[in-house]
Design a protein around this motif. Structure first.
Motif, PDB file in Angstrom:
ATOM      1  N   ILE A   1      -1.172   4.309  13.623  1.00 52.04           N
ATOM      2  CA  ILE A   1      -0.637   3.401  12.612  1.00 52.04           C
ATOM      3  C   ILE A   1      -1.682   2.307  12.353  1.00 52.04           C
ATOM      4  O   ILE A   1      -2.140   1.653  13.295  1.00 52.04           O
ATOM      5  CB  ILE A   1       0.685   2.776  13.082  1.00 52.04           C
ATOM      6  N   PRO A   2      -2.089   2.100  11.106  1.00 54.49           N
ATOM      7  CA  PRO A   2      -3.079   1.049  10.819  1.00 54.49           C
ATOM      8  C   PRO A   2      -2.600  -0.319  11.293  1.00 54.49           C
ATOM      9  O   PRO A   2      -1.428  -0.675  11.118  1.00 54.49           O
ATOM     10  CB  PRO A   2      -3.214   1.093   9.290  1.00 54.49           C
ATOM     11  N   SER A   3      -3.478  -1.079  11.898  1.00 56.70           N
ATOM     12  CA  SER A   3      -3.106  -2.377  12.469  1.00 56.70           C
ATOM     13  C   SER A   3      -2.727  -3.402  11.403  1.00 56.70           C
ATOM     14  O   SER A   3      -2.051  -4.391  11.699  1.00 56.70           O
ATOM     15  CB  SER A   3      -4.259  -2.923  13.323  1.00 56.70           C
ATOM     16  N   ASP A   4      -3.160  -3.162  10.147  1.00 56.55           N
ATOM     17  CA  ASP A   4      -2.874  -4.143   9.089  1.00 56.55           C
ATOM     18  C   ASP A   4      -1.644  -3.786   8.262  1.00 56.55           C
ATOM     19  O   ASP A   4      -1.361  -4.434   7.257  1.00 56.55           O
ATOM     20  CB  ASP A   4      -4.085  -4.299   8.166  1.00 56.55           C
ATOM     21  N   TRP A   5      -0.879  -2.757   8.670  1.00 57.38           N
ATOM     22  CA  TRP A   5       0.340  -2.424   7.943  1.00 57.38           C
ATOM     23  C   TRP A   5       1.344  -3.560   8.024  1.00 57.38           C
ATOM     24  O   TRP A   5       1.551  -4.143   9.095  1.00 57.38           O
ATOM     25  CB  TRP A   5       0.971  -1.167   8.537  1.00 57.38           C
ATOM     26  N   LYS A   6       1.995  -3.853   6.912  1.00 52.38           N
ATOM     27  CA  LYS A   6       3.073  -4.840   6.876  1.00 52.38           C
ATOM     28  C   LYS A   6       4.326  -4.187   6.298  1.00 52.38           C
ATOM     29  O   LYS A   6       4.268  -3.085   5.732  1.00 52.38           O
ATOM     30  CB  LYS A   6       2.669  -6.058   6.041  1.00 52.38           C
ATOM     31  N   SER A   7       5.458  -4.867   6.408  1.00 51.70           N
ATOM     32  CA  SER A   7       6.722  -4.299   5.943  1.00 51.70           C
ATOM     33  C   SER A   7       6.748  -4.087   4.435  1.00 51.70           C
ATOM     34  O   SER A   7       7.542  -3.295   3.935  1.00 51.70           O
ATOM     35  CB  SER A   7       7.894  -5.191   6.364  1.00 51.70           C
TER      36      SER A   7
ATOM     37  N   LYS B   1       0.843  -1.206   0.000  1.00 55.14           N
ATOM     38  CA  LYS B   1       0.000   0.000   0.000  1.00 55.14           C
ATOM     39  C   LYS B   1       0.875   1.253   0.000  1.00 55.14           C
ATOM     40  O   LYS B   1       1.922   1.290   0.657  1.00 55.14           O
ATOM     41  CB  LYS B   1      -0.914  -0.006   1.227  1.00 55.14           C
ATOM     42  N   PRO B   2       0.459   2.302  -0.713  1.00 54.51           N
ATOM     43  CA  PRO B   2       1.258   3.540  -0.763  1.00 54.51           C
ATOM     44  C   PRO B   2       1.084   4.368   0.496  1.00 54.51           C
ATOM     45  O   PRO B   2       0.189   4.115   1.316  1.00 54.51           O
ATOM     46  CB  PRO B   2       0.672   4.276  -1.975  1.00 54.51           C
ATOM     47  N   ILE B   3       1.948   5.374   0.658  1.00 55.15           N
ATOM     48  CA  ILE B   3       1.820   6.326   1.753  1.00 55.15           C
ATOM     49  C   ILE B   3       0.618   7.227   1.484  1.00 55.15           C
ATOM     50  O   ILE B   3       0.386   7.657   0.350  1.00 55.15           O
ATOM     51  CB  ILE B   3       3.099   7.176   1.882  1.00 55.15           C
ATOM     52  N   LEU B   4      -0.154   7.522   2.533  1.00 53.30           N
ATOM     53  CA  LEU B   4      -1.297   8.406   2.382  1.00 53.30           C
ATOM     54  C   LEU B   4      -0.823   9.795   1.966  1.00 53.30           C
ATOM     55  O   LEU B   4       0.078  10.369   2.585  1.00 53.30           O
ATOM     56  CB  LEU B   4      -2.069   8.499   3.697  1.00 53.30           C
ATOM     57  N   SER B   5      -1.419  10.325   0.912  1.00 56.00           N
ATOM     58  CA  SER B   5      -0.962  11.612   0.374  1.00 56.00           C
ATOM     59  C   SER B   5      -1.227  12.772   1.325  1.00 56.00           C
ATOM     60  O   SER B   5      -0.563  13.809   1.246  1.00 56.00           O
ATOM     61  CB  SER B   5      -1.645  11.880  -0.974  1.00 56.00           C
ATOM     62  N   ASP B   6      -2.203  12.616   2.225  1.00 56.70           N
ATOM     63  CA  ASP B   6      -2.528  13.707   3.149  1.00 56.70           C
ATOM     64  C   ASP B   6      -1.945  13.498   4.543  1.00 56.70           C
ATOM     65  O   ASP B   6      -2.395  14.105   5.513  1.00 56.70           O
ATOM     66  CB  ASP B   6      -4.039  13.888   3.246  1.00 56.70           C
ATOM     67  N   SER B   7      -0.928  12.628   4.678  1.00 60.74           N
ATOM     68  CA  SER B   7      -0.317  12.382   5.985  1.00 60.74           C
ATOM     69  C   SER B   7       0.385  13.634   6.497  1.00 60.74           C
ATOM     70  O   SER B   7       0.916  14.432   5.721  1.00 60.74           O
ATOM     71  CB  SER B   7       0.681  11.224   5.907  1.00 60.74           C
ATOM     72  N   GLN B   8       0.351  13.840   7.814  1.00 66.65           N
ATOM     73  CA  GLN B   8       0.969  14.996   8.444  1.00 66.65           C
ATOM     74  C   GLN B   8       1.847  14.551   9.600  1.00 66.65           C
ATOM     75  O   GLN B   8       1.773  13.409  10.070  1.00 66.65           O
ATOM     76  CB  GLN B   8      -0.112  15.968   8.938  1.00 66.65           C
ATOM     77  N   SER B   9       2.677  15.465  10.090  1.00 67.15           N
ATOM     78  CA  SER B   9       3.678  15.089  11.088  1.00 67.15           C
ATOM     79  C   SER B   9       3.086  14.765  12.455  1.00 67.15           C
ATOM     80  O   SER B   9       3.779  14.186  13.289  1.00 67.15           O
ATOM     81  CB  SER B   9       4.725  16.197  11.231  1.00 67.15           C
ATOM     82  N   ASN B  10       1.830  15.118  12.719  1.00 68.54           N
ATOM     83  CA  ASN B  10       1.225  14.731  13.996  1.00 68.54           C
ATOM     84  C   ASN B  10       0.509  13.388  13.916  1.00 68.54           C
ATOM     85  O   ASN B  10       0.038  12.876  14.935  1.00 68.54           O
ATOM     86  CB  ASN B  10       0.261  15.812  14.497  1.00 68.54           C
ATOM     87  N   ASP B  11       0.416  12.793  12.698  1.00 70.02           N
ATOM     88  CA  ASP B  11      -0.104  11.433  12.589  1.00 70.02           C
ATOM     89  C   ASP B  11       0.873  10.483  13.271  1.00 70.02           C
ATOM     90  O   ASP B  11       2.092  10.595  13.094  1.00 70.02           O
ATOM     91  CB  ASP B  11      -0.271  11.034  11.118  1.00 70.02           C
ATOM     92  N   LEU B  12       0.359   9.527  14.025  1.00 71.63           N
ATOM     93  CA  LEU B  12       1.235   8.632  14.786  1.00 71.63           C
ATOM     94  C   LEU B  12       2.034   7.685  13.901  1.00 71.63           C
ATOM     95  O   LEU B  12       2.979   7.049  14.361  1.00 71.63           O
ATOM     96  CB  LEU B  12       0.417   7.849  15.816  1.00 71.63           C
ATOM     97  N   CYS B  13       1.679   7.605  12.621  1.00 68.42           N
ATOM     98  CA  CYS B  13       2.471   6.808  11.682  1.00 68.42           C
ATOM     99  C   CYS B  13       3.665   7.596  11.153  1.00 68.42           C
ATOM    100  O   CYS B  13       4.502   7.050  10.431  1.00 68.42           O
ATOM    101  CB  CYS B  13       1.607   6.337  10.521  1.00 68.42           C
ATOM    102  N   PHE B  14       3.771   8.882  11.535  1.00 66.48           N
ATOM    103  CA  PHE B  14       4.838   9.726  10.998  1.00 66.48           C
ATOM    104  C   PHE B  14       6.212   9.280  11.500  1.00 66.48           C
ATOM    105  O   PHE B  14       6.399   8.977  12.677  1.00 66.48           O
ATOM    106  CB  PHE B  14       4.606  11.184  11.407  1.00 66.48           C
ATOM    107  N   GLN B  15       7.163   9.257  10.587  1.00 65.29           N
ATOM    108  CA  GLN B  15       8.561   8.988  10.931  1.00 65.29           C
ATOM    109  C   GLN B  15       9.436   9.607   9.857  1.00 65.29           C
ATOM    110  O   GLN B  15       9.204   9.402   8.663  1.00 65.29           O
ATOM    111  CB  GLN B  15       8.829   7.494  11.020  1.00 65.29           C
ATOM    112  N   HIS B  16      10.418  10.404  10.253  1.00 65.47           N
ATOM    113  CA  HIS B  16      11.315  10.954   9.234  1.00 65.47           C
ATOM    114  C   HIS B  16      12.775  10.706   9.588  1.00 65.47           C
ATOM    115  O   HIS B  16      13.122  10.412  10.727  1.00 65.47           O
ATOM    116  CB  HIS B  16      11.033  12.445   8.981  1.00 65.47           C
ATOM    117  N   LEU B  17      13.605  10.821   8.573  1.00 64.27           N
ATOM    118  CA  LEU B  17      15.046  10.655   8.689  1.00 64.27           C
ATOM    119  C   LEU B  17      15.686  12.030   8.559  1.00 64.27           C
ATOM    120  O   LEU B  17      15.327  12.791   7.664  1.00 64.27           O
ATOM    121  CB  LEU B  17      15.538   9.732   7.574  1.00 64.27           C
ATOM    122  N   THR B  18      16.608  12.357   9.455  1.00 65.58           N
ATOM    123  CA  THR B  18      17.218  13.688   9.466  1.00 65.58           C
ATOM    124  C   THR B  18      18.674  13.610   9.030  1.00 65.58           C
ATOM    125  O   THR B  18      19.480  12.907   9.627  1.00 65.58           O
ATOM    126  CB  THR B  18      17.133  14.314  10.867  1.00 65.58           C
TER     127      THR B  18
END
Length: 279
Positions: A218-224, A50-67
């Protein structure tokens, strides 16, 4: 960004499939290095994730970034703008003086071609790790940390510090117009706790959004195999003792051998994935 190719392999078989909970996976893994740090780009060749949600934001609990640390923000920003990137921040932002922990730090957030969140960061000479000041001849120096959105700071601190042994490096509160322009999130106010491993390595920042509040879990059905899935790899010097400790604390664990490694897959309280490997 000056990442160097380290390895390019394809893995298939039940060991990796069992570890990542994906049936009959055939996986192409490219390992890249920037400075002393590594990232793995993982493509599932026989599964459409599944693709990344286009409307995801940094306060969504699925958010993770690399610095990614840079030696010159203006040059790095100009370099990025020569490519068709998708910006998140309005432009590079400078943290104001009232934020003592991060005062003067400059940052810019954007997305990679698959929609993963990335950040460029520049430190004043008195900020950040000593090694960033010792190796400043390159424009892109290395990976400083991965930032994750969390629902409860103290709950996450128990997991990452009490159980995994990481240490608190700093705490800060970021808000006002600067944070809004950096996150492209109206009225953003976030409590940040920076963690570091006991030995040198990539840090983890806990982002606890006070405003506009916690976003989607984070959706419970997410897989790697899903494009949105990101995992942090932590190296343990006594992995069996650590795994026993995690099991005593009722942390679900998946273990398997793959690519000559013994791996243990766990999730933090908000569902972010951690891969533990032996030193």
């Amino acid at each position: 960004m000056d990442f160097k190719l380290v390895s390019d392999i394809t893995i298939e078989g039940h060991n990796y499939s069992d570890l990542e909970d994906v049936t009959k996976a055939k996986v192409h893994i490219v390992t890249l290095r920037l400075g002393d740090e590594f990232i793995e780009l993982i493509e599932y060749l026989n599964i459409q994730g599944k693709p990344i949600l286009s409307d995801s934001q940094s306060n969504d609990l699925c958010f993770q970034h690399l610095t990614i640390l840079v030696s010159d923000m203006d040059r790095a920003y100009a370099h990025l703008r020569s490519f068709p990137i998708e910006p998140i921040s309005v432009a590079p932002q400078t943290i104001p003086p009232e934020n003592e922990a991060s005062s003067g730090v400059r940052a810019f957030k954007f997305k990679d071609p698959d929609g993963h969140d990335l950040e460029l960061i520049w430190f004043l000479p008195d900020k950040g790790k000593d090694k960033w000041r010792q190796n400043s001849h390159s424009l892109f120096l290395g990976i400083d940390h991965s930032a994750i959105a969390v629902s409860h700071t103290e709950q996450s601190l128990h997991f990452y510090c009490d159980l995994l042994g990481m240490q608190i490096d700093s705490r800060s509160l970021k808000w006002r117009a600067t944070q809004t322009r950096l996150d492209n999130l109206l009225g953003a106010k976030v409590r940040i706790t920076a963690l570091q491993p006991v030995e040198d390595g990539v840090g983890i920042e806990l982002l606890d959004y006070i405003l506009p509040g916690k976003g989607r879990p984070i959706p419970s059905d997410w897989k790697s195999c899903d494009i949105a899935s990101v995992q942090i790899e932590l190296v343990a010097n006594d992995i069996e003792l650590l795994v026993d400790k995690l099991r005593l604390n009722q942390i679900p664990i998946v273990d398997s051998s793959f690519s000559n490694k013994q791996g243990y897959l766990i999730k933090d309280p908000d569902g972010h994935t951690i891969l533990l490997i032996a030193e």
